[in-house]
Design an enzyme around this catalytic site. Sequence first.
Site, PDB file in Angstrom:
ATOM      1  N   GLY A  46       0.836  -1.193   0.000  1.00 60.58           N
ATOM      2  CA  GLY A  46       0.000   0.000   0.000  1.00 60.58           C
ATOM      3  C   GLY A  46       0.869   1.240   0.000  1.00 60.58           C
ATOM      4  N   GLN A  51       2.950   9.869   1.830  1.00 54.12           N
ATOM      5  CA  GLN A  51       4.301   9.307   1.869  1.00 54.12           C
ATOM      6  C   GLN A  51       5.176   9.788   0.723  1.00 54.12           C
ATOM      7  OE1 GLN A  51       2.526   5.202   2.419  1.00 54.12           O
ATOM      8  NE2 GLN A  51       4.440   4.944   3.521  1.00 54.12           N
ATOM      9  N   CYS A  92       6.065  -0.381   7.478  1.00 55.93           N
ATOM     10  CA  CYS A  92       5.743   0.837   6.718  1.00 55.93           C
ATOM     11  C   CYS A  92       6.939   1.222   5.872  1.00 55.93           C
ATOM     12  CB  CYS A  92       5.390   1.970   7.685  1.00 55.93           C
ATOM     13  SG  CYS A  92       4.910   3.492   6.858  1.00 55.93           S
ATOM     14  N   LEU A  93       6.668   1.573   4.629  1.00 60.77           N
ATOM     15  CA  LEU A  93       7.749   1.984   3.731  1.00 60.77           C
ATOM     16  C   LEU A  93       8.423   3.259   4.223  1.00 60.77           C
ATOM     17  CD1 LEU A  93       5.974   1.294   0.312  1.00 60.77           C
ATOM     18  CD2 LEU A  93       7.840  -0.039   1.349  1.00 60.77           C
ATOM     19  N   HIS A 134      -4.242   1.496   7.851  1.00 60.58           N
ATOM     20  CA  HIS A 134      -2.869   2.024   7.922  1.00 60.58           C
ATOM     21  C   HIS A 134      -2.718   3.208   6.960  1.00 60.58           C
ATOM     22  CE1 HIS A 134       1.681   1.172   7.981  1.00 60.58           C
ATOM     23  NE2 HIS A 134       1.546   1.952   6.913  1.00 60.58           N
ATOM     24  N   GLU A 135      -3.275   3.065   5.754  1.00 53.06           N
ATOM     25  CA  GLU A 135      -3.139   4.136   4.747  1.00 53.06           C
ATOM     26  C   GLU A 135      -3.991   5.361   5.106  1.00 53.06           C
ATOM     27  OE1 GLU A 135      -0.710   3.609   3.095  1.00 53.06           O
ATOM     28  OE2 GLU A 135      -0.620   1.425   2.977  1.00 53.06           O
ATOM     29  N   HIS A 138      -2.180   7.430   7.459  1.00 52.25           N
ATOM     30  CA  HIS A 138      -1.185   8.304   6.806  1.00 52.25           C
ATOM     31  C   HIS A 138      -1.846   9.604   6.339  1.00 52.25           C
ATOM     32  CE1 HIS A 138       2.587   6.091   6.645  1.00 52.25           C
ATOM     33  NE2 HIS A 138       2.041   5.040   6.063  1.00 52.25           N
TER      34      HIS A 138
HETATM   35  O1  GNR Z   1       4.106  -2.607   2.521  1.00 56.35           O
HETATM   36  C1  GNR Z   1       3.491  -2.476   3.578  1.00 56.35           C
HETATM   37  N1  GNR Z   1       3.244  -3.567   4.327  1.00 56.35           N
HETATM   38  C2  GNR Z   1       2.401  -3.550   5.426  1.00 56.35           C
HETATM   39  C3  GNR Z   1       2.432  -4.659   6.262  1.00 56.35           C
HETATM   40  C4  GNR Z   1       1.599  -4.715   7.362  1.00 56.35           C
HETATM   41  C5  GNR Z   1       0.729  -3.690   7.623  1.00 56.35           C
HETATM   42  C6  GNR Z   1       0.699  -2.578   6.809  1.00 56.35           C
HETATM   43  C7  GNR Z   1       1.526  -2.509   5.707  1.00 56.35           C
HETATM   44  S1  GNR Z   1       1.466  -1.141   4.670  1.00 56.35           S
HETATM   45  C8  GNR Z   1       3.084  -1.138   4.033  1.00 56.35           C
HETATM   46  C9  GNR Z   1       3.247  -0.076   2.975  1.00 56.35           C
HETATM   47  C10 GNR Z   1       3.078   1.283   3.619  1.00 56.35           C
HETATM   48  O2  GNR Z   1       3.898   1.798   4.338  1.00 56.35           O
HETATM   49  N2  GNR Z   1       1.952   1.887   3.418  1.00 56.35           N
HETATM   50  O3  GNR Z   1       1.721   3.064   4.008  1.00 56.35           O
HETATM   51 NI    NI Z   2       2.893   3.100   5.780  1.00 49.47          NI
END
Ligand code: GNR
Ligand code: NI
Length: 168
Positions: A46, A51, A92-93, A134-135, A138
């Site tokens: 995601g 980001q 999270c990236l 999660h997104e 953000h």
């Molecule tokens: O790549 C991602 N893997 C992930 C794994 C577990 C819970 C949430 C995520 S999202 C993350 C990519 C990201 O940072 N999205 O904002």
């Molecule tokens: Ni993230």
Amino acid sequence: MTVLDILRYPDSRLHTVAKPVAVVDDAIRGLVADMAETMYEAPGIGLAATQVNVHLRVIVLDVSEARNDLKVFINPEIQQSSAESKVYEEGCLSVPGIYDEVERPDRVTVRALDLCGTPFTIEADGVLAVCIQHEIDHLNGKVFVQYLSRLKQSRIKSKFSKQDRAAA
Ligand code: GNR
Ligand code: NI
């Protein structure tokens, strides 16, 4: 299409609250294409526009094994969350190399606009539900580490500040 740079925690720009998209036009579709390329290249499941330092309410996701099921959510809103919650190991990236458990509602109903600007609603569970929440965090300026203890947050912050100083 372009691979965009991803902001890294503790960059203060990650805490910007994103603005709703007023019109889903070619500029937004171009942003989505670049975000998808950035997500696949990372690789991640995601990516929120926040980001890549674009503070508009746009999310891309692909939780499929084959990496061929891109989902796009513009102006996403959680309409319902299950009372039941689940713990999932998140990453999270923007916080590379850090993984920790976060508890969230197990199922969510999300309403958003598609790439044509048409509203749709989906019910999500499992990793899709985790990722959507999660997104959307953000877009609201929240990074998953903010669910962790203050001690863990300060350790993560100092680890990343040191890495960034070493890279400078
Ligand atoms: O790549 C991602 N893997 C992930 C794994 C577990 C819970 C949430 C995520 S999202 C993350 C990519 C990201 O940072 N999205 O904002
Ligand atoms: Ni993230």
